[in-house]
Design a protein around this motif. Sequence first.
Motif, mmCIF file in Angstrom:
data_model
loop_
_atom_site.group_PDB
_atom_site.id
_atom_site.type_symbol
_atom_site.label_atom_id
_atom_site.label_comp_id
_atom_site.label_asym_id
_atom_site.label_seq_id
_atom_site.Cartn_x
_atom_site.Cartn_y
_atom_site.Cartn_z
ATOM 1 N N ASP A 44 -115.096 2.471 -0.354
ATOM 2 C CA ASP A 44 -115.771 3.431 -1.220
ATOM 3 C C ASP A 44 -116.977 3.977 -0.463
ATOM 4 O O ASP A 44 -118.116 3.572 -0.686
ATOM 5 C CB ASP A 44 -116.208 2.767 -2.522
ATOM 6 N N TYR A 63 -111.250 6.499 -5.259
ATOM 7 C CA TYR A 63 -110.399 6.381 -6.441
ATOM 8 C C TYR A 63 -109.363 7.491 -6.530
ATOM 9 O O TYR A 63 -108.264 7.276 -7.074
ATOM 10 C CB TYR A 63 -111.261 6.273 -7.699
ATOM 11 N N SER A 67 -105.409 6.420 -6.713
ATOM 12 C CA SER A 67 -104.488 6.963 -7.719
ATOM 13 C C SER A 67 -103.271 7.593 -7.047
ATOM 14 O O SER A 67 -102.147 7.466 -7.545
ATOM 15 C CB SER A 67 -105.209 7.989 -8.598
ATOM 16 N N SER A 79 -107.204 -1.382 -4.831
ATOM 17 C CA SER A 79 -108.626 -1.604 -5.085
ATOM 18 C C SER A 79 -109.472 -0.929 -4.020
ATOM 19 O O SER A 79 -108.986 -0.617 -2.922
ATOM 20 C CB SER A 79 -108.933 -3.112 -5.093
ATOM 21 N N THR A 83 -116.257 -0.993 -4.410
ATOM 22 C CA THR A 83 -116.927 0.099 -5.103
ATOM 23 C C THR A 83 -118.434 -0.055 -4.970
ATOM 24 O O THR A 83 -118.987 -1.111 -5.259
ATOM 25 C CB THR A 83 -116.552 0.077 -6.590
ATOM 26 N N THR A 93 -117.544 3.785 -14.103
ATOM 27 C CA THR A 93 -116.771 2.910 -13.226
ATOM 28 C C THR A 93 -115.702 2.168 -14.014
ATOM 29 O O THR A 93 -114.550 2.056 -13.578
ATOM 30 C CB THR A 93 -117.698 1.912 -12.521
ATOM 31 N N THR A 96 -112.995 4.585 -14.848
ATOM 32 C CA THR A 96 -112.236 4.999 -13.660
ATOM 33 C C THR A 96 -111.238 3.935 -13.237
ATOM 34 O O THR A 96 -110.059 4.225 -12.981
ATOM 35 C CB THR A 96 -113.210 5.299 -12.505
ATOM 36 N N VAL A 97 -111.685 2.679 -13.147
ATOM 37 C CA VAL A 97 -110.771 1.636 -12.678
ATOM 38 C C VAL A 97 -109.716 1.331 -13.743
ATOM 39 O O VAL A 97 -108.569 0.994 -13.415
ATOM 40 C CB VAL A 97 -111.538 0.365 -12.263
ATOM 41 N N LEU A 100 -107.098 3.922 -13.314
ATOM 42 C CA LEU A 100 -106.253 3.527 -12.189
ATOM 43 C C LEU A 100 -105.254 2.463 -12.622
ATOM 44 O O LEU A 100 -104.091 2.477 -12.195
ATOM 45 C CB LEU A 100 -107.116 3.017 -11.037
ATOM 46 N N ALA A 108 -104.437 -2.403 -10.803
ATOM 47 C CA ALA A 108 -105.797 -2.160 -10.313
ATOM 48 C C ALA A 108 -106.611 -3.446 -10.275
ATOM 49 O O ALA A 108 -106.430 -4.348 -11.098
ATOM 50 C CB ALA A 108 -106.511 -1.135 -11.195
#
Length: 329
Positions: A44, A63, A67, A79, A83, A93, A96-97, A100, A108
């Motif tokens: 990240d 991310y 994806s 992963s 991050t 966050t 977002t995860v 995913l 994820a």
Amino acid sequence: MSIRLGYQMPNFSYGVAPRELFAAVAAQAREAEAAGFDAAFVMDHFYQLPLLGTPDQPMLEAYSTLSGLAAVTERIQLSALVTGNTYRNPALTAKTVTTLDVVSSGRAVLGIGAGWFELEHQAYGFDFDTFTQRFERLEEALQIITPMLRGQHSTFDGKWYRTLDAMNEPRVRDDLPIMLGGGGEKKTFALAARFADHLNIICNASELPRKLEALHARLDEAGRARESLETSYLAFVIVDEDGDRARKTQADLLARIGITDLSSMPVEALKQSPADRQFVGTPDEVAEQLQARVLDHGIDGLIVNLVTNGHEPGTVDLAGRALAPLVHA
């Protein structure tokens, strides 16, 4: 969750046009999946890191990339390693995860850390703060993110962050794993003992006995069983069927940062150099080094990168087939 063998892609300098870059990343993830890796990771970051290249070299947003990888893989976990908490609001966050996780049908993992690369913060306008403040932020962030991943609403009013009945829908599960990454014996390890399912230890290999002793102390302080936190080690691997060619590649890599002769370097200096994180040679030689220098200390698993040649077809497979027997019973 179990990550006994992970593959990290920290380098996107493949000599291809931007239109062709993701295809080269996707090919590595698919090769890792076929070769027995449990997880695929990207960094990240927004700029390439100092020991790996120059800031202007290619770096994909984590991310979006993950994806995309979810769409071209079937089983491998996905992963960021890790991050950067300072780059996103923690509720974002969590969303977002979790997204995913939905996109990947439950593959994820939230890898997270405090953030450290000051140049990126300056360039992109993110607050960098002090070392202590970044860990204060991370601790608060984990108190927001953890309940949101578990299906709970988050209400939090801290020094750095706040939420009010923050929801996180949809989710495919309530046990999305949290992985902390780093080598901090007091702050990172203490947060891992409180919040994490997995700790990826980032340090020189010679430091591992001390790191594990410190981790065990933090687990004892948290009243947590040692076996309840899975561990892995981040290893820089240069592997080639021709061991001499692998060692030449290492020499060229080290020469770029001013290290020209490992054989004449004093032992203590060697232990403090980037070479102490590197495992170099044929597949069998690399496997023997990782067993003796890492796994024999009690580390559960390995996350490896292949900075110099991972994008070359067959290299990830070569590494995976050599290393999977070390960590997969």
